[in-house]
Write a protein that holds these residues in place. Structure first.
Motif, PDB file in Angstrom:
ATOM      1  N   GLU A  79       0.833  -1.197   0.000  1.00 24.68           N
ATOM      2  CA  GLU A  79       0.000   0.000   0.000  1.00 24.68           C
ATOM      3  C   GLU A  79       0.869   1.249   0.000  1.00 24.68           C
ATOM      4  OE1 GLU A  79      -3.902  -1.735   2.333  1.00 24.68           O
ATOM      5  OE2 GLU A  79      -3.030   0.143   2.980  1.00 24.68           O
ATOM      6  N   GLU A  80       0.413   2.240  -0.739  1.00 21.47           N
ATOM      7  CA  GLU A  80       1.108   3.519  -0.742  1.00 21.47           C
ATOM      8  C   GLU A  80       0.815   4.240   0.566  1.00 21.47           C
ATOM      9  OE1 GLU A  80      -0.071   5.484  -4.376  1.00 21.47           O
ATOM     10  OE2 GLU A  80       1.074   4.072  -5.582  1.00 21.47           O
ATOM     11  N   ILE A  81       1.771   5.045   0.990  1.00 23.55           N
ATOM     12  CA  ILE A  81       1.619   5.794   2.222  1.00 23.55           C
ATOM     13  C   ILE A  81       2.168   7.198   2.000  1.00 23.55           C
ATOM     14  CG2 ILE A  81       3.798   4.864   3.099  1.00 23.55           C
ATOM     15  CD1 ILE A  81       2.714   5.130   5.926  1.00 23.55           C
ATOM     16  N   VAL A  82       1.531   8.178   2.627  1.00 21.27           N
ATOM     17  CA  VAL A  82       2.009   9.554   2.575  1.00 21.27           C
ATOM     18  C   VAL A  82       2.484   9.925   3.974  1.00 21.27           C
ATOM     19  CG1 VAL A  82       1.408  11.959   2.133  1.00 21.27           C
ATOM     20  CG2 VAL A  82       0.437  10.156   0.693  1.00 21.27           C
ATOM     21  N   VAL A  83       3.723  10.408   4.050  1.00 18.65           N
ATOM     22  CA  VAL A  83       4.353  10.750   5.325  1.00 18.65           C
ATOM     23  C   VAL A  83       4.573  12.264   5.366  1.00 18.65           C
ATOM     24  CG1 VAL A  83       6.424  10.448   6.718  1.00 18.65           C
ATOM     25  CG2 VAL A  83       5.476   8.509   5.466  1.00 18.65           C
ATOM     26  N   SER A  84       4.154  12.893   6.457  1.00 20.84           N
ATOM     27  CA  SER A  84       4.376  14.325   6.654  1.00 20.84           C
ATOM     28  C   SER A  84       5.702  14.540   7.360  1.00 20.84           C
ATOM     29  CB  SER A  84       3.254  14.929   7.492  1.00 20.84           C
ATOM     30  OG  SER A  84       2.030  14.828   6.805  1.00 20.84           O
ATOM     31  N   LEU A  85       6.493  15.439   6.828  1.00 21.67           N
ATOM     32  CA  LEU A  85       7.803  15.751   7.390  1.00 21.67           C
ATOM     33  C   LEU A  85       7.670  17.008   8.241  1.00 21.67           C
ATOM     34  CD1 LEU A  85       9.765  15.095   4.093  1.00 21.67           C
ATOM     35  CD2 LEU A  85       9.447  13.520   6.021  1.00 21.67           C
TER      36      LEU A  85
END
Length: 144
Positions: A79-85
């Protein structure tokens, strides 16, 4: 009042426009060899996001070291994941099922406030790799 609302709207819009979404592919065979993230090293700014893209099957992205105050992540398999920096520093991450194959990457956000800790973690991880043993060392060499 109208000028104040307009100024606040413009300021908020400017903040959201300045944040970028970067993409990192999870691949079986890439520019850095077998079982890699592409790119292996990424430089970003505080407030940016990174989207881990499923290119090939059986990969995930999971943090192993993040700067103080940053949120750790562990993506699900395939699964794709979006990570906030959200914090300046160095982020080190792996693909859980391919960690021993050296499938790991580095993100630098702003100033590398935790570079020594990242190098120590990379040394520890690299000792468990059966291939691509220098991948993290090469990625960390790009941190400035």
């Amino acid at each position: 009042m109208y000028k104040l609302v307009s100024a606040m709207t413009l300021a908020l819009f400017s903040l959201s426009v300045s944040a970028a979404e970067h993409q990192v592919k999870m691949v079986n065979n890439g520019k850095d060899g077998m079982m890699s993230f592409e790119p292996t090293f990424l430089k970003a700014e505080k407030g940016d996001t990174v989207k881990f893209i499923k290119t090939d099957a059986a990969h995930n992205s999971a943090s192993v070291l993040v700067p103080a105050g940053a949120k750790e992540w562990k993506g699900k398999m395939d699964e794709e994941i979006v990570v906030s920096l959200t914090q300046d520093g160095v982020y080190v991450y792996v693909c859980d099922p391919h960690k021993t194959m050296g499938m790991a990457g580095v993100i630098q956000v702003g100033k590398p406030t935790n570079l020594d800790a990242a190098k120590a973690e990379a040394d520890k991880l690299s000792k468990s790799f059966v291939m691509n043993k220098d991948r993290l060392t090469k990625a960390l060499a790009q941190v400035k």
